[in-house]
Design an enzyme around this catalytic site. Structure first.
Site, PDB file in Angstrom:
ATOM      1  N   SER A 137      71.794  74.273  63.877  1.00  0.00           N
ATOM      2  CA  SER A 137      70.976  74.963  64.876  1.00  0.00           C
ATOM      3  C   SER A 137      69.712  74.150  65.099  1.00  0.00           C
ATOM      4  CB  SER A 137      70.610  76.362  64.365  1.00  0.00           C
ATOM      5  OG  SER A 137      69.586  76.939  65.149  1.00  0.00           O
ATOM      6  N   TYR A 150      67.137  82.290  57.928  1.00  0.00           N
ATOM      7  CA  TYR A 150      68.095  81.531  58.742  1.00  0.00           C
ATOM      8  C   TYR A 150      67.663  80.067  58.836  1.00  0.00           C
ATOM      9  CZ  TYR A 150      70.965  80.251  62.785  1.00  0.00           C
ATOM     10  OH  TYR A 150      71.858  79.635  63.640  1.00  0.00           O
TER      11      TYR A 150
END
Length: 280
Positions: A137, A150
């Protein structure tokens, strides 16, 4: 790498980027072992793919060592793999103090421990040449408020990809770190979408991301960052993090308002039994 006839294990295939990626890979002629947690969704996907007879499915919770072991016992893996794509994962958009211990553990298990353990176990079954693609990501290079756990897991996945790639140099196995930006999938809560809209953050479709992932795979691009200005911010954060600190500090009231709303609405951890595993 040409994908025609290649054997690929794709985790997180039952929704979002994983589902779109399965379609792109199958269209390129790959033979897929599709992993997910929802057996029914996987089977529906398999039947929709070009040449469904070429593809197989396996359902397992990658957060469970026992279920990972069951995946590793699938007969399709005995024939060897040309590509492993670690795409399954989850996130929780919330302030750290608002996250439960289970939500923290789940993100760490699925986003970093599972791909490491799965890759370690499958290394002997990878044909040569072979490719390991880890789906990361943009938040694996930019720490973003509301996504502390995350980000930690995706930073770790980026480090794992880089180190493993250097470890396997000359072995015939390449490692790709593919990093999408915000994507329209069930991984994100309504509050996250509302925040992105208010901040003017670009959001890609799973199909667009899947097409770019296949380009990265075919070109064997080791580091692939998707989207502008995200690519710029990745570089800027590496070179001048204080500049990014100031930019994100100005956005903090908006981010906090939506993150607190997400907690107030009681969203379960994405990737839990109430939601889909991946995609970004």
């Amino acid at each position: 790498m040409k994908l025609e006839g290649k054997r690929i294990l794709l985790t997180g295939a039952s929704g979002g980027i994983g589902e779109a990626l399965a379609m792109e890979l199958a269209t390129q002629g790959a033979h897929l072992l599709l992993h997910g947690r929802r057996a029914g969704a996987l089977e529906r996907l398999r039947k929709e793919l070009p040449h469904p007879e070429r593809h197989q499915t396996v359902s397992a919770d990658l957060g469970s060592p026992q279920e990972r072991a069951r995946l590793l016992q699938h007969p399709a893996l005995d024939e060897g793999l040309d590509v492993l794509i670690n795409s399954a994962g989850c996130n929780q958009f919330a302030w750290l103090e608002d996250q439960s211990g289970e939500q923290v553990t789940r993100q760490v298990l699925l986003n970093i421990e599972a791909p490491i353990q799965l890759t370690r176990a499958l290394l002997p079954r990878l044909r040569k040449p072979a490719i390991i693609m880890n789906v990361g990501s943009s938040l694996g290079a930019i720490g973003f408020a509301g996504y502390s756990v995350y980000c930690a897991s995706k930073f770790a996945l980026r480090g794992f990809s880089e180190a493993l790639g250097r470890e396997l140099e000359g072995s015939g196995i390449k490692v790709i770190h593919f990093a999408p930006r915000a994507t329209r999938t069930l991984l994100n809560s309504e509050a996250a979408y509302a925040m992105n809209a208010e901040l003017g953050t670009h959001t890609d479709s799973p199909q667009d991301v899947a097409e770019e992932a296949v380009i990265a795979l075919c070109n064997e691009t080791r580091r692939y960052w998707l989207g502008w200005p995200e690519k710029l911010f990745v570089r800027l954060n590496a070179l001048l993090p204080a500049v990014v600190d100031l930019a994100l500090a100005r956005q903090l009231p908006i981010i906090e308002r939506h993150a607190r709303r997400s907690h107030a609405l009681g969203h379960p951890p994405h990737g839990s039994s109430a939601t889909n595993e991946k995609e970004h």
